[in-house]
Design a protein around this motif. Structure first.
Motif, PDB file in Angstrom:
ATOM      1  N   GLY A 161       0.822  -1.209   0.000  1.00 29.50           N
ATOM      2  CA  GLY A 161       0.000   0.000   0.000  1.00 29.50           C
ATOM      3  C   GLY A 161       0.854   1.255   0.000  1.00 29.50           C
ATOM      4  O   GLY A 161       0.555   2.228  -0.701  1.00 29.50           O
ATOM      5  N   ILE A 162       1.938   1.226   0.772  1.00 29.61           N
ATOM      6  CA  ILE A 162       2.829   2.393   0.842  1.00 29.61           C
ATOM      7  C   ILE A 162       3.425   2.679  -0.535  1.00 29.61           C
ATOM      8  O   ILE A 162       3.486   3.820  -0.981  1.00 29.61           O
ATOM      9  CB  ILE A 162       3.926   2.161   1.904  1.00 29.61           C
ATOM     10  N   LEU A 163       3.813   1.602  -1.219  1.00 27.57           N
ATOM     11  CA  LEU A 163       4.382   1.760  -2.555  1.00 27.57           C
ATOM     12  C   LEU A 163       3.372   2.402  -3.510  1.00 27.57           C
ATOM     13  O   LEU A 163       3.735   3.162  -4.401  1.00 27.57           O
ATOM     14  CB  LEU A 163       4.819   0.394  -3.080  1.00 27.57           C
ATOM     15  N   LEU A 164       2.097   2.093  -3.298  1.00 25.21           N
ATOM     16  CA  LEU A 164       1.050   2.658  -4.155  1.00 25.21           C
ATOM     17  C   LEU A 164       0.587   4.028  -3.661  1.00 25.21           C
ATOM     18  O   LEU A 164      -0.377   4.584  -4.185  1.00 25.21           O
ATOM     19  CB  LEU A 164      -0.138   1.700  -4.216  1.00 25.21           C
ATOM     20  N   GLY A 165       1.236   4.537  -2.632  1.00 23.47           N
ATOM     21  CA  GLY A 165       0.924   5.899  -2.213  1.00 23.47           C
ATOM     22  C   GLY A 165      -0.127   5.993  -1.135  1.00 23.47           C
ATOM     23  O   GLY A 165      -0.781   7.016  -1.005  1.00 23.47           O
ATOM     24  N   GLN A 166      -0.318   4.905  -0.356  1.00 26.69           N
ATOM     25  CA  GLN A 166      -1.266   4.988   0.751  1.00 26.69           C
ATOM     26  C   GLN A 166      -0.513   5.125   2.070  1.00 26.69           C
ATOM     27  O   GLN A 166       0.648   4.758   2.165  1.00 26.69           O
ATOM     28  CB  GLN A 166      -2.134   3.715   0.791  1.00 26.69           C
ATOM     29  N   LYS A 167      -1.223   5.609   3.099  1.00 25.57           N
ATOM     30  CA  LYS A 167      -0.650   5.762   4.451  1.00 25.57           C
ATOM     31  C   LYS A 167       0.696   6.490   4.395  1.00 25.57           C
ATOM     32  O   LYS A 167       0.760   7.580   3.847  1.00 25.57           O
ATOM     33  CB  LYS A 167      -0.536   4.378   5.123  1.00 25.57           C
ATOM     34  N   CYS A 168       1.776   5.886   4.930  1.00 22.80           N
ATOM     35  CA  CYS A 168       3.085   6.555   4.928  1.00 22.80           C
ATOM     36  C   CYS A 168       3.487   6.967   3.512  1.00 22.80           C
ATOM     37  O   CYS A 168       4.207   7.953   3.314  1.00 22.80           O
ATOM     38  CB  CYS A 168       4.167   5.630   5.479  1.00 22.80           C
ATOM     39  N   GLY A 169       3.004   6.171   2.518  1.00 18.89           N
ATOM     40  CA  GLY A 169       3.389   6.385   1.123  1.00 18.89           C
ATOM     41  C   GLY A 169       2.801   7.629   0.499  1.00 18.89           C
ATOM     42  O   GLY A 169       3.156   7.990  -0.627  1.00 18.89           O
ATOM     43  N   ILE A 170       1.888   8.299   1.204  1.00 21.71           N
ATOM     44  CA  ILE A 170       1.391   9.581   0.699  1.00 21.71           C
ATOM     45  C   ILE A 170       2.562  10.566   0.593  1.00 21.71           C
ATOM     46  O   ILE A 170       2.640  11.341  -0.356  1.00 21.71           O
ATOM     47  CB  ILE A 170       0.270  10.123   1.613  1.00 21.71           C
ATOM     48  N   CYS A 171       3.466  10.517   1.568  1.00 18.81           N
ATOM     49  CA  CYS A 171       4.657  11.384   1.518  1.00 18.81           C
ATOM     50  C   CYS A 171       5.923  10.597   1.181  1.00 18.81           C
ATOM     51  O   CYS A 171       6.727  11.013   0.349  1.00 18.81           O
ATOM     52  CB  CYS A 171       4.872  12.091   2.850  1.00 18.81           C
ATOM     53  N   HIS A 172       6.131   9.447   1.883  1.00 17.16           N
ATOM     54  CA  HIS A 172       7.380   8.703   1.695  1.00 17.16           C
ATOM     55  C   HIS A 172       7.337   7.949   0.376  1.00 17.16           C
ATOM     56  O   HIS A 172       6.486   7.092   0.161  1.00 17.16           O
ATOM     57  CB  HIS A 172       7.611   7.756   2.870  1.00 17.16           C
ATOM     58  N   GLY A 173       8.274   8.255  -0.482  1.00 10.26           N
ATOM     59  CA  GLY A 173       8.281   7.700  -1.828  1.00 10.26           C
ATOM     60  C   GLY A 173       7.842   8.737  -2.848  1.00 10.26           C
ATOM     61  O   GLY A 173       7.927   8.516  -4.052  1.00 10.26           O
ATOM     62  N   ARG A 174       7.387   9.897  -2.349  1.00 13.84           N
ATOM     63  CA  ARG A 174       6.977  10.970  -3.265  1.00 13.84           C
ATOM     64  C   ARG A 174       7.737  12.267  -2.978  1.00 13.84           C
ATOM     65  O   ARG A 174       8.358  12.825  -3.878  1.00 13.84           O
ATOM     66  CB  ARG A 174       5.474  11.203  -3.158  1.00 13.84           C
ATOM     67  N   VAL A 175       7.686  12.701  -1.727  1.00 15.41           N
ATOM     68  CA  VAL A 175       8.404  13.937  -1.387  1.00 15.41           C
ATOM     69  C   VAL A 175       9.309  13.779  -0.163  1.00 15.41           C
ATOM     70  O   VAL A 175      10.350  14.410  -0.075  1.00 15.41           O
ATOM     71  CB  VAL A 175       7.432  15.118  -1.159  1.00 15.41           C
ATOM     72  N   ALA A 176       8.879  12.921   0.785  1.00 18.23           N
ATOM     73  CA  ALA A 176       9.746  12.638   1.933  1.00 18.23           C
ATOM     74  C   ALA A 176      10.658  11.466   1.569  1.00 18.23           C
ATOM     75  O   ALA A 176      10.498  10.879   0.503  1.00 18.23           O
ATOM     76  CB  ALA A 176       8.896  12.305   3.149  1.00 18.23           C
ATOM     77  N   PHE A 177      11.609  11.100   2.439  1.00 14.66           N
ATOM     78  CA  PHE A 177      12.613  10.117   2.005  1.00 14.66           C
ATOM     79  C   PHE A 177      11.931   8.855   1.471  1.00 14.66           C
ATOM     80  O   PHE A 177      10.931   8.419   1.978  1.00 14.66           O
ATOM     81  CB  PHE A 177      13.638   9.814   3.109  1.00 14.66           C
TER      82      PHE A 177
END
Lengths: 139, 229
Positions: free
Chosen positions: B183-199
């Motif tokens: 889910g994080i990889l797809l931009g959910q939860k932590c992935g809303i920022c991490h993987g896009r703008v945060a580390f």
């Protein structure tokens, strides 16, 4: 004997040049993403209005403002293209216009500083981890 | 590393210009298109005398032109023909002297802020306002032998407001949030920022930082199919 040696030498040089050309074009080509991590392309309305898409450099803004300022106080949602921004709202002080008003930051007359992207690019965050996967995942 | 790559590119381009003119035989090589897959190995069909080009390995699986912190006019998304592009700051200039990491912007933003190298505002109308900080660390037990996730509110409240995450993204209640790496990889939860703008999430150990205890690992090994054999 001598001629064949020369021919194989020439062939060898050509081969090496060919390899060099492939490697050169490989590294020199900039069609793909070398954009800074977190650069956001916003093309909700720009193409239709014959303007270049907006590139929002997230890194530049986080040096100057904490996330809270834009994402809590100004109401920017955490979604590329997920904010219905248009120039009228910006003139009226919403979204980018909260700062880009000639008082906190340079004003809206400097169109080309934001509308600086290559035409026809898709809205999205550039260089995200999922963009960089070798095998793409579904969105 | 990337400097060397660009030097190679320049040198080989020069070699081609010179060699091609002399021999008149510079061949056309198809250029990778925008969304082309990353080429791991590339056959050229040339009778090279050196190592076979087909077995040249793209060991970092790099896409063409993926140098970090490149200037806007060359980054592939800014239009070099746009008169404003030349006025934009280069990331490499802005990041000079910042603590480095290996991914994302190559900047450790938390350390940069802590070191006082940047002073981002907290309030638009009051540059001197201090952020509201909360020092509460959450440890999340994770599956398998992966180290547990340590979530520091302190570093996050340095940047963010409580309302950015609560309650829309994370319910402030133990066990109420389903989080997965997929889910994080797809931009959910932590992935809303991490993987896009945060580390980015390739920096595994910055979150998975608390090793499992010997007891946890013993219980895991008892459950595993290996132990049953």
């Amino acid at each position: 004997m001598r001629a064949s040696k020369r021919r194989s030498l020439a062939l060898g040089i050509m081969g090496l040049l060919f390899v060099a050309l492939s490697v050169g074009t490989w590294f020199a080509s900039s069609d793909d993403a070398a954009a800074e991590y977190g650069d956001v392309i916003i093309n909700n309305y720009s193409d239709d209005a014959a303007m270049r898409p907006v590139i929002f450099p997230h890194w530049f803004h986080r040096i100057r403002f904490r996330c809270k300022v834009c994402h809590a106080d100004l109401g920017f949602r955490f979604k590329a293209g997920g904010n219905d921004i248009n120039m009228l709202k910006i003139f009226d002080g919403e979204y980018c216009g909260a700062c880009h008003n000639g008082r906190i930051a340079w004003g809206v007359e400097n169109c080309v500083l934001c509308h600086s992207g290559k035409p026809n690019m898709k809205t999205g965050v550039h260089n995200s981890t999922s963009d960089r996967l070798v095998a793409p995942v579904g969105r | 590393m990337t400097d060397r790559a660009s030097i190679i590119a320049v040198l080989s381009a020069l070699a081609i210009a010179a060699g091609g003119a002399a021999l008149g035989t510079a061949g056309q090589v198809p250029q990778p298109a925008g969304d082309a897959p990353i080429i791991i190995a590339q056959a050229t069909g040339a009778q090279a005398t050196g190592p076979s080009a087909a077995n040249t390995f793209n060991r970092l699986m790099k896409r063409p032109g993926s140098e970090p912190n490149i200037q806007p006019s060359k980054d592939g998304i800014h239009d070099p023909a746009n008169p404003g592009t030349a006025l934009l700051q280069w990331p490499s200039e802005a990041f000079a002297g910042f603590p480095r990491t290996n991914d994302g912007n190559r900047v450790d933003w938390v350390k940069t802020l802590a070191a006082g190298l940047i002073r981002p505002w907290t309030e638009l109308e009051d540059p001197e306002a201090e952020p509201f900080l909360m020092d509460l660390t959450i440890v999340r037990q994770v599956k398998g032998s992966m180290p547990n996730v340590v979530y520091p509110h302190l570093e996050h409240t340095q940047w963010l407001d409580c309302t950015n995450c609560h309650d829309e993204i994370f319910v402030p209640e133990k066990g109420a949030n389903q989080i997965s790496m997929a889910g994080i990889l797809l931009g959910q939860k932590c992935g809303i920022c991490h993987g896009r703008v945060a580390f980015p999430i390739s920096d595994c150990r910055r979150c998975h930082s608390q090793p499992k205890t010997a007891e946890e690992l013993r219980q895991l090994s008892e459950k595993s199919s290996w132990a049953k054999q």
